[in-house]
Write an enzyme that holds these catalytic residues in place. Sequence first.
Site, mmCIF file in Angstrom:
data_model
loop_
_atom_site.group_PDB
_atom_site.id
_atom_site.type_symbol
_atom_site.label_atom_id
_atom_site.label_comp_id
_atom_site.label_asym_id
_atom_site.label_seq_id
_atom_site.Cartn_x
_atom_site.Cartn_y
_atom_site.Cartn_z
ATOM 1 N N HIS A 82 0.841 -1.207 0.000
ATOM 2 C CA HIS A 82 0.000 0.000 0.000
ATOM 3 C C HIS A 82 0.875 1.257 0.000
ATOM 4 C CE1 HIS A 82 -2.922 -2.739 2.389
ATOM 5 N NE2 HIS A 82 -3.486 -2.543 1.229
ATOM 6 N N LYS A 117 -15.785 -7.194 6.500
ATOM 7 C CA LYS A 117 -14.521 -7.944 6.547
ATOM 8 C C LYS A 117 -14.145 -8.305 7.985
ATOM 9 C CE LYS A 117 -11.319 -7.203 3.012
ATOM 10 N NZ LYS A 117 -10.265 -6.410 2.322
ATOM 11 N N ARG A 175 -2.858 -5.858 -8.395
ATOM 12 C CA ARG A 175 -1.774 -6.842 -8.269
ATOM 13 C C ARG A 175 -1.834 -7.900 -9.352
ATOM 14 N NH1 ARG A 175 -3.532 -8.507 -2.408
ATOM 15 N NH2 ARG A 175 -5.455 -8.213 -3.574
ATOM 16 N N SER A 201 -2.991 -7.975 3.359
ATOM 17 C CA SER A 201 -3.009 -7.761 4.816
ATOM 18 C C SER A 201 -3.354 -9.060 5.530
ATOM 19 C CB SER A 201 -4.016 -6.668 5.166
ATOM 20 O OG SER A 201 -3.671 -5.472 4.511
HETATM 21 N N1 COA Z 1 -0.139 -4.168 -2.018
HETATM 22 C C1 COA Z 1 -0.437 -5.117 -1.137
HETATM 23 N N2 COA Z 1 -1.686 -5.513 -0.857
HETATM 24 C C2 COA Z 1 -2.680 -4.911 -1.508
HETATM 25 C C3 COA Z 1 -2.435 -3.914 -2.447
HETATM 26 C C4 COA Z 1 -1.099 -3.541 -2.694
HETATM 27 N N3 COA Z 1 -0.789 -2.602 -3.569
HETATM 28 N N4 COA Z 1 -3.618 -3.504 -2.939
HETATM 29 C C5 COA Z 1 -4.560 -4.219 -2.309
HETATM 30 N N5 COA Z 1 -3.991 -5.071 -1.445
HETATM 31 C C6 COA Z 1 -4.692 -6.059 -0.617
HETATM 32 C C7 COA Z 1 -5.155 -5.527 0.681
HETATM 33 O O1 COA Z 1 -4.186 -5.747 1.687
HETATM 34 C C8 COA Z 1 -6.400 -6.322 0.930
HETATM 35 O O2 COA Z 1 -6.061 -7.535 1.549
HETATM 36 P P1 COA Z 1 -7.082 -8.300 2.507
HETATM 37 O O3 COA Z 1 -8.261 -8.678 1.667
HETATM 38 O O4 COA Z 1 -6.266 -9.429 2.947
HETATM 39 O O5 COA Z 1 -7.455 -7.339 3.592
HETATM 40 C C9 COA Z 1 -6.939 -6.628 -0.477
HETATM 41 O O6 COA Z 1 -5.854 -6.427 -1.320
HETATM 42 C C10 COA Z 1 -8.010 -5.712 -0.990
HETATM 43 O O7 COA Z 1 -8.266 -4.749 -0.084
HETATM 44 P P2 COA Z 1 -8.367 -3.194 -0.266
HETATM 45 O O8 COA Z 1 -7.529 -2.635 -1.349
HETATM 46 O O9 COA Z 1 -8.196 -2.627 1.087
HETATM 47 O O10 COA Z 1 -9.783 -3.056 -0.763
HETATM 48 P P3 COA Z 1 -11.048 -3.526 -0.064
HETATM 49 O O11 COA Z 1 -11.655 -4.495 -1.021
HETATM 50 O O12 COA Z 1 -10.869 -3.977 1.325
HETATM 51 O O13 COA Z 1 -11.796 -2.155 0.045
HETATM 52 C C11 COA Z 1 -13.221 -0.416 -0.700
HETATM 53 C C12 COA Z 1 -12.643 -1.790 -0.938
HETATM 54 C C13 COA Z 1 -13.234 0.004 0.739
HETATM 55 C C14 COA Z 1 -12.422 0.579 -1.488
HETATM 56 C C15 COA Z 1 -14.662 -0.521 -1.262
HETATM 57 O O14 COA Z 1 -15.332 -1.570 -0.602
HETATM 58 C C16 COA Z 1 -15.440 0.757 -1.103
HETATM 59 O O15 COA Z 1 -15.286 1.664 -1.881
HETATM 60 N N6 COA Z 1 -16.303 0.812 -0.081
HETATM 61 C C17 COA Z 1 -17.141 1.979 0.205
HETATM 62 C C18 COA Z 1 -18.608 1.691 -0.128
HETATM 63 C C19 COA Z 1 -18.870 1.906 -1.583
HETATM 64 O O16 COA Z 1 -18.710 2.977 -2.126
HETATM 65 N N7 COA Z 1 -19.350 0.834 -2.229
HETATM 66 C C20 COA Z 1 -19.686 0.854 -3.614
HETATM 67 C C21 COA Z 1 -18.477 0.582 -4.467
HETATM 68 S S1 COA Z 1 -18.912 0.562 -6.172
#
Ligand code: COA
Length: 159
Positions: free
Chosen positions: A18, A42, A91, A129
């Site tokens: 990140h 989550k 990724r 994560s």
């Molecule tokens: N390097 C390492 N790990 C990465 C990474 C990177 N560059 N990019 C993503 N990841 C990992 C994260 O660690 C995470 O791992 P985990 O699942 O083990 O926790 C996973 O990839 C994806 O997580 P993240 O990037 O945090 O996204 P998310 O899916 O948890 O979050 C939101 C998504 C919060 C952005 C999305 O749900 C959101 O916008 N929510 C708000 C409500 C909304 O508007 N909804 C409608 C959307 S259309």
Amino acid sequence: MSKIAIYPGTFDPITHGHINIIQRSAELFDKVVVAVAKSAGKNPFFDMQQRVELATTALANNVNVEVIDFEGLLVDLAKQQQATIIVRGVRSIADFEYEAQMAGMNRQMMPELETIFLTTHSEWADLSSTLVRDIARHGGDVSKFVPATIKHAILEKLS
Ligand code: COA
């Protein structure tokens, strides 16, 4: 007009993967808002306040980066923050399919909000994560994947 980007995620906890995306985004935009989502679905390991604090500490040296928490729709946060860009790290192809769908739905709701994808540095392409927490839980060394403060916070919470 200053270009404000939002980098949203659960950050449970923030990792070097990140941080790499955030630092590269900070070179591209005037301000990057790291938005820590509640992500109740989550069932996060760290609560919201801890995730914000850990990310704030990890990013303390980045002058144009701000860490905030948020709940609700990302498009509403973008309006509130006067942001015109969403940054997401990709990724793999699997990530891209999910990300493209989210970007499409956000565009339906807010056409002027652009989503930009940065490919994750190859060093962090397999990182998540969840895997970091799992390695730590089983006694593995996570020093390579997260800053020292985060490593200590994980170990403290596990103990
Ligand atoms: N390097 C390492 N790990 C990465 C990474 C990177 N560059 N990019 C993503 N990841 C990992 C994260 O660690 C995470 O791992 P985990 O699942 O083990 O926790 C996973 O990839 C994806 O997580 P993240 O990037 O945090 O996204 P998310 O899916 O948890 O979050 C939101 C998504 C919060 C952005 C999305 O749900 C959101 O916008 N929510 C708000 C409500 C909304 O508007 N909804 C409608 C959307 S259309």
